[in-house]
Motif scaffolding. Structure first.
Motif, PDB file in Angstrom:
ATOM      1  N   ALA A   1       8.505  -3.046  -5.059  1.00  0.00           N
ATOM      2  CA  ALA A   1       9.685  -2.272  -4.667  1.00  0.00           C
ATOM      3  C   ALA A   1      10.888  -2.630  -5.520  1.00  0.00           C
ATOM      4  N   GLY A   2      11.641  -1.603  -5.898  1.00  0.00           N
ATOM      5  CA  GLY A   2      12.891  -1.811  -6.601  1.00  0.00           C
ATOM      6  C   GLY A   2      14.076  -1.547  -5.696  1.00  0.00           C
ATOM      7  N   ALA A   3      15.269  -1.615  -6.267  1.00  0.00           N
ATOM      8  CA  ALA A   3      16.500  -1.329  -5.532  1.00  0.00           C
ATOM      9  C   ALA A   3      16.879   0.138  -5.642  1.00  0.00           C
ATOM     10  N   GLY A   4      16.021   0.931  -6.276  1.00  0.00           N
ATOM     11  CA  GLY A   4      16.275   2.352  -6.509  1.00  0.00           C
ATOM     12  C   GLY A   4      15.725   2.716  -7.870  1.00  0.00           C
ATOM     13  N   ALA A   5      15.112   3.907  -7.971  1.00  0.00           N
ATOM     14  CA  ALA A   5      14.431   4.281  -9.214  1.00  0.00           C
ATOM     15  C   ALA A   5      15.364   4.389 -10.412  1.00  0.00           C
TER      16      ALA A   5
ATOM     17  N   GLN B   1       1.512  -0.186  -2.270  1.00  0.00           N
ATOM     18  CA  GLN B   1       2.656   0.709  -2.224  1.00  0.00           C
ATOM     19  C   GLN B   1       3.586   0.421  -3.399  1.00  0.00           C
ATOM     20  N   VAL B   2       4.113   1.495  -3.975  1.00  0.00           N
ATOM     21  CA  VAL B   2       5.121   1.378  -5.033  1.00  0.00           C
ATOM     22  C   VAL B   2       6.286   2.258  -4.617  1.00  0.00           C
ATOM     23  N   ARG B   3       7.478   1.706  -4.561  1.00  0.00           N
ATOM     24  CA  ARG B   3       8.608   2.526  -4.114  1.00  0.00           C
ATOM     25  C   ARG B   3       9.927   2.086  -4.745  1.00  0.00           C
ATOM     26  N   ASP B   4      10.815   3.083  -4.861  1.00  0.00           N
ATOM     27  CA  ASP B   4      12.186   2.837  -5.326  1.00  0.00           C
ATOM     28  C   ASP B   4      12.212   2.145  -6.686  1.00  0.00           C
ATOM     29  N   LEU B   5      11.330   2.595  -7.587  1.00  0.00           N
ATOM     30  CA  LEU B   5      11.172   1.935  -8.877  1.00  0.00           C
ATOM     31  C   LEU B   5      11.020   2.975  -9.984  1.00  0.00           C
ATOM     32  N   GLY B   6      11.609   2.720 -11.140  1.00  0.00           N
ATOM     33  CA  GLY B   6      11.493   3.614 -12.277  1.00  0.00           C
ATOM     34  C   GLY B   6      10.486   3.107 -13.294  1.00  0.00           C
ATOM     35  N   PHE B   7       9.723   4.039 -13.893  1.00  0.00           N
ATOM     36  CA  PHE B   7       8.750   3.730 -14.945  1.00  0.00           C
ATOM     37  C   PHE B   7       9.157   4.517 -16.186  1.00  0.00           C
TER      38      PHE B   7
ATOM     39  N   ARG C   1      -8.271   2.269  -1.347  1.00  0.00           N
ATOM     40  CA  ARG C   1      -7.833   3.069  -0.205  1.00  0.00           C
ATOM     41  C   ARG C   1      -6.335   2.896  -0.022  1.00  0.00           C
ATOM     42  N   ASN C   2      -5.712   3.951   0.514  1.00  0.00           N
ATOM     43  CA  ASN C   2      -4.311   3.864   0.944  1.00  0.00           C
ATOM     44  C   ASN C   2      -3.370   3.432  -0.184  1.00  0.00           C
ATOM     45  N   LEU C   3      -3.185   4.325  -1.143  1.00  0.00           N
ATOM     46  CA  LEU C   3      -2.246   4.106  -2.234  1.00  0.00           C
ATOM     47  C   LEU C   3      -1.024   4.995  -2.010  1.00  0.00           C
ATOM     48  N   SER C   4       0.151   4.425  -2.177  1.00  0.00           N
ATOM     49  CA  SER C   4       1.372   5.153  -1.843  1.00  0.00           C
ATOM     50  C   SER C   4       2.411   4.997  -2.944  1.00  0.00           C
ATOM     51  N   VAL C   5       3.000   6.126  -3.353  1.00  0.00           N
ATOM     52  CA  VAL C   5       4.119   6.146  -4.308  1.00  0.00           C
ATOM     53  C   VAL C   5       5.257   6.915  -3.652  1.00  0.00           C
ATOM     54  N   ARG C   6       6.415   6.299  -3.509  1.00  0.00           N
ATOM     55  CA  ARG C   6       7.547   6.936  -2.845  1.00  0.00           C
ATOM     56  C   ARG C   6       8.843   6.615  -3.592  1.00  0.00           C
ATOM     57  N   HIS C   7       9.671   7.623  -3.742  1.00  0.00           N
ATOM     58  CA  HIS C   7      11.016   7.440  -4.289  1.00  0.00           C
ATOM     59  C   HIS C   7      10.987   6.749  -5.659  1.00  0.00           C
ATOM     60  N   CYS C   8      10.034   7.117  -6.490  1.00  0.00           N
ATOM     61  CA  CYS C   8       9.935   6.544  -7.831  1.00  0.00           C
ATOM     62  C   CYS C   8      10.299   7.587  -8.884  1.00  0.00           C
ATOM     63  N   ARG C   9      10.424   7.126 -10.133  1.00  0.00           N
ATOM     64  CA  ARG C   9      10.668   8.040 -11.243  1.00  0.00           C
ATOM     65  C   ARG C   9       9.793   7.620 -12.424  1.00  0.00           C
TER      66      ARG C   9
ATOM     67  N   GLY D   1      -7.089   8.256   0.899  1.00  0.00           N
ATOM     68  CA  GLY D   1      -5.714   8.052   1.329  1.00  0.00           C
ATOM     69  C   GLY D   1      -4.772   7.865   0.161  1.00  0.00           C
ATOM     70  N   VAL D   2      -4.151   8.961  -0.291  1.00  0.00           N
ATOM     71  CA  VAL D   2      -3.171   8.907  -1.378  1.00  0.00           C
ATOM     72  C   VAL D   2      -1.910   9.629  -0.918  1.00  0.00           C
ATOM     73  N   VAL D   3      -0.766   9.002  -1.121  1.00  0.00           N
ATOM     74  CA  VAL D   3       0.516   9.600  -0.772  1.00  0.00           C
ATOM     75  C   VAL D   3       1.430   9.506  -1.986  1.00  0.00           C
ATOM     76  N   VAL D   4       1.948  10.646  -2.441  1.00  0.00           N
ATOM     77  CA  VAL D   4       2.957  10.674  -3.512  1.00  0.00           C
ATOM     78  C   VAL D   4       4.108  11.523  -2.988  1.00  0.00           C
ATOM     79  N   LEU D   5       5.209  10.877  -2.646  1.00  0.00           N
ATOM     80  CA  LEU D   5       6.306  11.558  -1.964  1.00  0.00           C
ATOM     81  C   LEU D   5       7.646  11.314  -2.652  1.00  0.00           C
ATOM     82  N   ASP D   6       8.470  12.353  -2.682  1.00  0.00           N
ATOM     83  CA  ASP D   6       9.895  12.223  -3.020  1.00  0.00           C
ATOM     84  C   ASP D   6      10.131  11.492  -4.333  1.00  0.00           C
ATOM     85  N   SER D   7       9.289  11.750  -5.315  1.00  0.00           N
ATOM     86  CA  SER D   7       9.421  11.085  -6.605  1.00  0.00           C
ATOM     87  C   SER D   7       9.758  12.099  -7.699  1.00  0.00           C
TER      88      SER D   7
END
Length: 345
Positions: free
Chosen positions: A135-139, A165-171, A192-200, A223-229
């Motif tokens: 997790a980052g502090a924002g993408a 889970q990967v979230r709030d991080l920029g690549f 199983r259960n991989l999640s990407v949220r709020h990334c760039r 189980g894959v979630v890619v949201l709000d990225s």
């Protein structure tokens, strides 16, 4: 007698067994761990992250000795034990991997604001660990930047690694032409259960059409979630290859400045036979997917579904692409509803 308000509660195992879907904003408390999650109204308990305010971690670390962590449930890559700098010049690869390795399952590896230069000569730069959130502090403020000389084809490899889970991080891959994927998972029933949220994700495989790579690429995962990225100038943004369980790709913003940069925004595919799983692609905005090297219409789709059945493609906005939405070959039972496709060519 005064009224009492009690949170919905149970042990961690009870929550896992029931796996309910909490209402949007509804908290759920684990009585034996002291941790809690906040519902979205859509995702079941197993897909929700534990509540943790990442920006507040910087204040927390400022108030505690930098070498002390609560049983590995929270690690900071800038902790003295790891030594990441985040100045965009120093190579932080080893420091970040050390922090990931030191994070306990169920914990968070935190990257404070900074630009972290990364590189490797191996197939991947980082290896994910089961149950660990990156997790980052924002993408826009916590960014992983791939160095020009790095020869790795993927940044974070989650193959045979579950509950990541990967979230709030920029690549950022804009300075490197070798790297093809930001998050990559490719193993036969191995994750199983991989999640990407709020990334760039910026500049992954720009102008490329490699079938087995994308900024987010998953082959066979339950189980894959890619949201709000956000995905910018990527040859392929999101590829769900041979889904074997529920997938939710929603509210992502995918764009390319030039129609020759991106071949496919969102691709749900299987190379042979057919898959029949609960895949939902909804609320995404895709712009500029026009790359079609063969000129036959094989590429250049904002959203494409190939050999995957019962996929729901709803309420997406597709513009300036070769084709807005393609449902092709053995994709029986697809639901295509409420989408807007405009100025495509």
């Amino acid at each position: 007698m005064a009224d009492q308000i009690r949170l919905r509660r149970g042990t961690a195992q009870e929550w896992t067994d029931a796996d309910p879907t909490l209402a949007a904003g509804e908290p759920g408390f684990e009585t034996d761990t002291g941790r809690h999650k906040i519902g979205t109204g859509e995702s079941p308990w197993s897909e929700l992250p534990y509540f943790l305010d990442e920006p507040a971690l910087e204040t927390w670390y400022a108030d505690h000795p930098p070498t002390w962590t609560p049983d590995g449930l929270a690690t900071n890559v800038k902790d003295a034990r790891f030594g990441a700098v985040g100045d965009g010049v120093t190579d932080d690869t080893a420091a970040i991997q050390a922090a990931i390795d030191a994070t306990a399952s169920g914990g968070v590896c935190f990257l404070p604001a900074g630009t972290y230069l990364i590189s490797a000569s191996t197939a991947f730069i980082f290896k994910a660990r089961p149950g660990v959130t990156l997790a980052g502090a924002g993408a826009s403020v916590s960014r992983l930047r791939v160095a020009p000389e790095s020869s790795s084809t993927r940044v974070l490899d989650a193959s045979q690694t579950s509950d990541v889970q990967v979230r709030d991080l920029g690549f950022d891959a804009t300075a490197n032409t070798a790297v093809l994927a930001g998050l990559y998972a490719s193993a036969l029933d191995g994750q199983r259960n991989l999640s990407v949220r709020h990334c760039r994700f910026d500049g992954f495989m720009t102008g490329g059409t490699t079938a087995v790579a994308a900024a987010v690429y998953v082959w066979i995962s339950n189980g894959v979630v890619v949201l709000d990225s956000e995905f910018v100038d990527c040859g392929r943004a999101i590829t769900i290859d041979r889904p074997s369980g529920p997938v939710h790709v929603a509210n992502n913003r995918i764009r390319a400045a030039d129609s020759k940069m991106m071949a496919t925004g969102i691709w749900v595919r299987r190379s042979s036979n057919a898959s029949a799983d609960a895949v939902v692609v909804s609320g995404n905005r895709v712009s500029g997917a026009g790359l079609d090297p063969s000129g036959t219409g094989a590429e250049g789709h904002a959203i494409a579904v190939f050999r995957c059945q019962d996929v729901k493609v709803v309420d997406n906005y597709c513009e300036r692409s070769g084709r807005g939405i393609l449902i092709s070959n053995q994709s029986f039972g697809a639901m295509v509803r409420g989408n807007v496709c405009t100025t495509n060519f």
